[in-house]
Design an enzyme around this catalytic site. Structure first.
Site, PDB file in Angstrom:
ATOM      1  N   PRO A 183      68.307  20.909   2.175  1.00  0.00           N
ATOM      2  CA  PRO A 183      67.899  22.292   1.960  1.00  0.00           C
ATOM      3  C   PRO A 183      69.101  23.214   1.989  1.00  0.00           C
ATOM      4  O   PRO A 183      69.912  23.153   2.906  1.00  0.00           O
ATOM      5  CB  PRO A 183      66.980  22.577   3.153  1.00  0.00           C
ATOM      6  CG  PRO A 183      66.931  21.318   3.966  1.00  0.00           C
ATOM      7  CD  PRO A 183      68.056  20.482   3.554  1.00  0.00           C
ATOM      8  N   GLU A 184      69.194  24.019   0.984  1.00  0.00           N
ATOM      9  CA  GLU A 184      70.202  25.075   0.968  1.00  0.00           C
ATOM     10  C   GLU A 184      69.523  26.361   1.409  1.00  0.00           C
ATOM     11  O   GLU A 184      68.357  26.354   1.805  1.00  0.00           O
ATOM     12  CB  GLU A 184      70.801  25.203  -0.431  1.00  0.00           C
ATOM     13  CG  GLU A 184      71.591  23.966  -0.846  1.00  0.00           C
ATOM     14  CD  GLU A 184      72.553  24.261  -1.974  1.00  0.00           C
ATOM     15  OE1 GLU A 184      73.035  25.400  -2.066  1.00  0.00           O
ATOM     16  OE2 GLU A 184      72.812  23.345  -2.764  1.00  0.00           O
TER      17      GLU A 184
ATOM     18  N   HIS B 150      60.495   8.852  10.507  1.00  0.00           N
ATOM     19  CA  HIS B 150      61.584   9.799  10.765  1.00  0.00           C
ATOM     20  C   HIS B 150      61.099  11.142  11.309  1.00  0.00           C
ATOM     21  O   HIS B 150      61.808  12.128  11.243  1.00  0.00           O
ATOM     22  CB  HIS B 150      62.381  10.015   9.480  1.00  0.00           C
ATOM     23  CG  HIS B 150      62.946   8.751   8.928  1.00  0.00           C
ATOM     24  ND1 HIS B 150      63.884   8.000   9.604  1.00  0.00           N
ATOM     25  CD2 HIS B 150      62.689   8.076   7.787  1.00  0.00           C
ATOM     26  CE1 HIS B 150      64.185   6.921   8.884  1.00  0.00           C
ATOM     27  NE2 HIS B 150      63.469   6.945   7.784  1.00  0.00           N
TER      28      HIS B 150
ATOM     29  N   ARG C  42      68.030  11.167   7.504  1.00  0.00           N
ATOM     30  CA  ARG C  42      69.462  10.879   7.683  1.00  0.00           C
ATOM     31  C   ARG C  42      70.019  11.365   9.015  1.00  0.00           C
ATOM     32  O   ARG C  42      71.151  11.091   9.336  1.00  0.00           O
ATOM     33  CB  ARG C  42      70.258  11.497   6.537  1.00  0.00           C
ATOM     34  CG  ARG C  42      70.354  10.565   5.364  1.00  0.00           C
ATOM     35  CD  ARG C  42      70.964  11.261   4.181  1.00  0.00           C
ATOM     36  NE  ARG C  42      72.402  11.149   4.149  1.00  0.00           N
ATOM     37  CZ  ARG C  42      73.150  11.677   3.184  1.00  0.00           C
ATOM     38  NH1 ARG C  42      72.584  12.356   2.214  1.00  0.00           N
ATOM     39  NH2 ARG C  42      74.429  11.537   3.189  1.00  0.00           N
TER      40      ARG C  42
ATOM     41  N   ARG D 118      94.981  31.788  -2.242  1.00  0.00           N
ATOM     42  CA  ARG D 118      94.304  30.518  -1.961  1.00  0.00           C
ATOM     43  C   ARG D 118      94.474  29.573  -3.135  1.00  0.00           C
ATOM     44  O   ARG D 118      94.279  29.952  -4.289  1.00  0.00           O
ATOM     45  CB  ARG D 118      92.814  30.745  -1.697  1.00  0.00           C
ATOM     46  CG  ARG D 118      92.524  31.563  -0.468  1.00  0.00           C
ATOM     47  CD  ARG D 118      93.025  30.836   0.771  1.00  0.00           C
ATOM     48  NE  ARG D 118      92.358  31.358   1.942  1.00  0.00           N
ATOM     49  CZ  ARG D 118      91.373  30.719   2.582  1.00  0.00           C
ATOM     50  NH1 ARG D 118      90.986  29.530   2.191  1.00  0.00           N
ATOM     51  NH2 ARG D 118      90.810  31.261   3.623  1.00  0.00           N
TER      52      ARG D 118
END
Length: 271
Positions: free
Chosen positions: A2-3, A91, A110, A152
DNA sequence: AGTGCGGCCTGTCCGC
DNA sequence: TGCGGACAGGCCGCAC
């Protein structure tokens, strides 16, 4: 997985079910996350009332009447609202029980997620303290990005995904925002012009807002708190479209890796 | 100080 | 059908 848009979707979905309610039980089946779930967390939570649920970057902060729970979903974490006790799957590591009819279930195959507890200001927690501005907040402007990016040498995409610069921009949306702004993901951050920074910031905000409106992006297994997918995948312009024609010019979308993450871009539209 | 990489885990998909 | 390897939405922490 999820972002930011997915985490925000989950926050909005969960809020009406849990805010204002008291935790009556906490069941932890596996404490081994990216950081172990603190010992005795159950004891600290039971009997506490949830006052508010906020998002900071991709972290969810559960504010209780005393103390706060900080939760991150990592790559594969999910939170589901259950209205009855369904047997947990392999899970399903944690259940937060809010009375008989509401159960918040945390699943994370995970185990890259984390669940932490603090009795201090959670915004000052070591994991949150050094986060850059919220991408949808006023603090993130083209000028901010321009100033930060000077000298940068990093690829602009890696720079965008650095949480100390901007918090909460993950791989999907970094790719999408760069397409919107017409910038090649491998371009050195220090060589982006002020005008491009303005476009890029507008692109980031736009793509995140539209993704939230569609309930996020489901690539394989993301589901919201009701178990439904998000529909922003249909609007992705470059992410996961390697070899397919660019919607704008028809050139085939390319993929290459920047800092161990896949980038997707149109070699003609993005320079 | 800024940059790049390894590693944490499991699951899935692809090519042989 | 089985098997190894690559890859996956995140991010910390380390070495240079």
């Amino acid at each position: 997985m999820p972002e930011l848009p997915e985490v925000e979707t989950i926050r909005r979905g969960i809020t009406p079910h849990v805010v204002g309610k008291k935790i009556t039980d906490v069941i932890i089946r596996d404490r081994r996350l990216r950081r172990p779930i603190p010992k005795g967390l159950e004891k600290k939570l039971i009997g506490r009332k949830l006052r508010d649920l906020e998002r900071r970057a991709k972290y969810l902060i559960f504010y209780f009447d005393r103390g706060a729970l900080i939760l991150h979903l990592g790559m594969t974490g999910s939170l589901r609202i259950l209205t009855r006790d369904i047997p947990p799957g392999k899970h399903d590591h944690v259940d937060f029980v809010f009375g008989k009819k509401t159960r918040l279930r945390f699943r994370d195959p995970r185990r890259f997620g984390c669940i932490l507890w603090t009795e201090d200001n959670p915004q000052q927690h070591e994991l949150l303290r050094n986060l850059g501005p919220e991408p949808l907040g006023k603090e993130l402007t083209g000028d901010y990005l321009f100033v930060k990016s000077r000298k940068r040498t990093q690829a602009i995409k890696a720079f965008l995904m650095d949480s100390r610069i901007i918090s909460g921009v993950g791989n999907i949306y970094a790719n999408e925002a760069l397409f919107t702004a017409g910038i090649h993901p491998g371009k050195k951050a220090g060589r982006i012009t002020r005008a491009q920074c303005t476009k890029l910031v507008a692109g980031i905000k736009d793509v995140l807002k539209r993704a939230i409106a569609k309930g996020g992006t489901t690539l394989r297994d993301y589901v919201n708190s009701e178990g439904e997918p998000g529909y922003f995948r249909l609007e992705l312009k470059v992410y996961d479209r390697k070899g397919l024609p660019c919607y704008r010019c028809g050139t085939l979308i390319k993929s290459q890796r920047h800092g161990q993450r896949s980038s997707f871009y149109c070699p003609r539209c993005q320079r």
